[in-house]
Design a protein around this motif. Structure first.
Motif, PDB file in Angstrom:
ATOM      1  N   THR A 152       0.824   1.476 -16.393  1.00 58.05           N
ATOM      2  CA  THR A 152       1.654   2.506 -17.026  1.00 58.05           C
ATOM      3  C   THR A 152       2.050   2.077 -18.443  1.00 58.05           C
ATOM      4  OG1 THR A 152       2.570   3.167 -14.875  1.00 58.05           O
ATOM      5  CG2 THR A 152       3.854   3.767 -16.828  1.00 58.05           C
ATOM      6  N   VAL A 189       0.443   3.386 -21.705  1.00 57.47           N
ATOM      7  CA  VAL A 189       0.776   4.791 -21.959  1.00 57.47           C
ATOM      8  C   VAL A 189       2.148   4.892 -22.619  1.00 57.47           C
ATOM      9  CG1 VAL A 189       1.082   7.067 -20.910  1.00 57.47           C
ATOM     10  CG2 VAL A 189      -0.641   5.495 -19.982  1.00 57.47           C
ATOM     11  N   THR A 190       3.097   4.109 -22.126  1.00 60.99           N
ATOM     12  CA  THR A 190       4.438   4.076 -22.727  1.00 60.99           C
ATOM     13  C   THR A 190       4.373   3.589 -24.161  1.00 60.99           C
ATOM     14  OG1 THR A 190       5.444   3.700 -20.563  1.00 60.99           O
ATOM     15  CG2 THR A 190       6.750   3.085 -22.491  1.00 60.99           C
ATOM     16  N   ALA A 221       3.123   6.330 -26.390  1.00 60.98           N
ATOM     17  CA  ALA A 221       4.180   7.309 -26.643  1.00 60.98           C
ATOM     18  C   ALA A 221       5.116   6.823 -27.747  1.00 60.98           C
ATOM     19  CB  ALA A 221       4.961   7.571 -25.356  1.00 60.98           C
ATOM     20  N   GLY A 275      10.979   3.384 -22.215  1.00 64.18           N
ATOM     21  CA  GLY A 275      10.833   4.755 -21.723  1.00 64.18           C
ATOM     22  C   GLY A 275      12.105   5.558 -21.909  1.00 64.18           C
ATOM     23  N   GLY A 330       8.841  11.835 -18.626  1.00 61.34           N
ATOM     24  CA  GLY A 330       7.624  12.377 -18.029  1.00 61.34           C
ATOM     25  C   GLY A 330       7.170  13.662 -18.684  1.00 61.34           C
ATOM     26  N   LEU A 388       5.414  12.751 -21.962  1.00 63.82           N
ATOM     27  CA  LEU A 388       4.058  12.265 -21.727  1.00 63.82           C
ATOM     28  C   LEU A 388       3.112  13.407 -21.364  1.00 63.82           C
ATOM     29  CD1 LEU A 388       4.641   8.984 -19.666  1.00 63.82           C
ATOM     30  CD2 LEU A 388       4.265   9.219 -22.128  1.00 63.82           C
ATOM     31  N   LYS A 389       3.583  14.315 -20.555  1.00 68.72           N
ATOM     32  CA  LYS A 389       2.752  15.451 -20.142  1.00 68.72           C
ATOM     33  C   LYS A 389       2.365  16.316 -21.335  1.00 68.72           C
ATOM     34  CE  LYS A 389       2.690  19.415 -16.984  1.00 68.72           C
ATOM     35  NZ  LYS A 389       3.466  20.173 -15.958  1.00 68.72           N
ATOM     36  N   GLU A 399       2.449  15.573 -24.651  1.00 72.47           N
ATOM     37  CA  GLU A 399       1.783  14.903 -25.778  1.00 72.47           C
ATOM     38  C   GLU A 399       0.478  14.207 -25.399  1.00 72.47           C
ATOM     39  OE1 GLU A 399       2.750  15.400 -28.707  1.00 72.47           O
ATOM     40  OE2 GLU A 399       4.848  16.027 -28.514  1.00 72.47           O
ATOM     41  N   PHE A 400       0.314  13.859 -24.122  1.00 75.49           N
ATOM     42  CA  PHE A 400      -0.877  13.111 -23.712  1.00 75.49           C
ATOM     43  C   PHE A 400      -1.629  13.762 -22.557  1.00 75.49           C
ATOM     44  CE2 PHE A 400       1.738   9.981 -25.866  1.00 75.49           C
ATOM     45  CZ  PHE A 400       0.819   9.364 -26.714  1.00 75.49           C
ATOM     46  N   GLY A 423       8.837   3.573 -17.196  1.00 75.31           N
ATOM     47  CA  GLY A 423       7.866   3.343 -18.257  1.00 75.31           C
ATOM     48  C   GLY A 423       7.072   2.077 -18.076  1.00 75.31           C
ATOM     49  N   LEU A 432       3.608   5.417 -13.067  1.00 75.74           N
ATOM     50  CA  LEU A 432       2.568   6.446 -13.052  1.00 75.74           C
ATOM     51  C   LEU A 432       1.530   6.234 -11.951  1.00 75.74           C
ATOM     52  CD1 LEU A 432       1.806   6.919 -16.855  1.00 75.74           C
ATOM     53  CD2 LEU A 432       3.005   8.534 -15.351  1.00 75.74           C
TER      54      LEU A 432
END
Length: 392
Positions: free
Chosen positions: A63, A66-67, A70, A186, A198, A201-202, A204-205, A260, A264
């Protein structure tokens, strides 16, 4: 002569037969094209459900990249300053203290956001009974787990503020230690963006990349694709059903705590889109998710010398690597304990998920299985050596 897919499949089958793992899958891409895929074993041994390409796996620490991405996105928009202070967003970090003997001493200066990204914050994980910081962190995550799915479940920001009250293991910037920094990051991202972590993240990614199976929970209609977790015992593999680091094992409902550092779930094909986007310097399917210079900043950073010394002395598996922006980054391939290339970056997860991008080789490796206390295992290294010896 066996194809690469065939070689990888044989390695996985042998690992399943030897009860190293219950099941796994692996995906290899070169220059943006799929070169090899293999799978073996079971996602659920009791139900005889095979580990498939669309099996959903808990990423745990995978995860973290990904954090980090962001945070990089907010940084390039001028909304996040890596040199800024954590306490400006999370009041729990005001008057932070550092463990000293059996007591505490005030931190010499406030913690910076870049120290969350580099694990040089002084925040740790639980499990070390010789460290006051670790003991207090363990107590906090125990409290999180006790209230995990109840009406009084602690939120992402509440947990981050509570971590600010735990004595740090060292003064910010003085050393390096793997820990709960990404969970605090996060929360900072959530506060800066003004939306739940969350949701950010949804938007933007995950949606732009088409990552339809990546989230902080697994809805009912997808639960049958979620792999079971196993642990090794002297009598072989047994089912493991406990929660860990505030992440519920069942992943069945949206959590109050969107971790974060560990929260995930994803699939090989979903995470491949994220990895490929980074390898293409932020572009994917004709769109630009992050700018090229931002990706270069994210993936080419290094620790300061005294921090690097601690990393090399304390984590043997990271010989030849530095750690920055929640990634391991290869700096000296000759010191690494598996085949690699300078500039390769990625990370792994507590249950065995593994990710590596090599910009020089234009190569991506993704692996998932679900084994307690796994991280980067002997199997992971054997698989990676097979890939690198053939393609690099």
């Amino acid at each position: 002569m066996k194809t690469l897919s065939g070689k990888l499949e044989q390695l996985l089958l042998r690992a399943v037969d030897n009860e190293e793992i219950a099941g796994a899958n692996i995906l290899i891409l070169k220059e943006g094209k799929e070169i090899a895929y293999a799978q073996a074993g079971y996602a659920d041994r009791a139900e005889k459900k095979f580990y498939e390409r669309d099996t959903i796996a808990r990423l745990y620490s995978m995860t973290k990249p990904v954090t980090a991405a962001a945070a990089m996105l907010l940084m390039e928009r001028g909304l996040l300053d890596p040199g800024g202070f954590v306490e400006d967003f999370l009041p729990g970090f005001h008057n932070a203290s550092v463990a000293e003997g059996k007591g505490r001493t005030p931190a010499r200066r406030p913690m910076r956001i870049c120290e969350l990204l580099n694990m040089t914050s002084g925040l740790v994980y639980g499990g070390d009974t010789t460290s006051i910081s670790s003991i207090e962190t363990e107590k906090l995550f125990h409290k999180v787990s006790e209230r995990l799915l109840g009406k009084d479940a602690l939120t992402t920001v509440e947990i981050a503020n509570s971590l600010g009250l735990v004595p740090l293991a060292f003064h910010p910037g003085d050393s390096w230690q793997y820990g709960a920094s990404a969970d605090v990051l996060g929360a900072v991202i959530e506060i800066i963006s003004g939306v739940p972590f969350g949701e950010f993240l949804k938007k933007e990614f995950f949606e732009p990349l088409g990552m339809k199976d990546t989230a902080f929970h697994v809805p009912q209609e997808k639960q049958e694709r979620l792999a079971k977790v196993y642990e090794r015992t002297p009598d072989g593999l047994i089912l493991y059903a406990d929660s860990h680091l505030g992440v519920p094992n069942a992943m069945a409902q949206p959590p109050a705590f969107e971790s974060g550092g560990a929260g995930l779930v994803s699939t090989l094909d979903d995470y491949e889109k994220f990895a490929s986007m980074l390898l293409a310097e932020g572009s994917y399917a004709g769109g630009q998710i992050i700018k090229p210079q931002t990706v270069r900043y994210m993936t080419q950073a290094e620790l300061l010398p005294w921090q690097q010394d601690v990393l090399e002395q304390g984590w043997e598996g990271l010989s030849g690597h530095t750690y920055a922006n929640l990634l391991r980054i290869v700096t000296q391939p000759g010191k690494a304990c598996m085949m690699t290339t300078k500039g390769e970056y990625g990370w792994d997860g507590w249950l065995g998920a593994y990710f590596a991008n090599s910009p020089k080789d234009k190569l991506t490796m993704l692996l998932t299985f679900q084994l307690k206390d796994a991280g980067t295992t002997s199997l992971t290294r054997r698989l990676k050596n097979t890939v690198w010896s053939e393609l690099c």
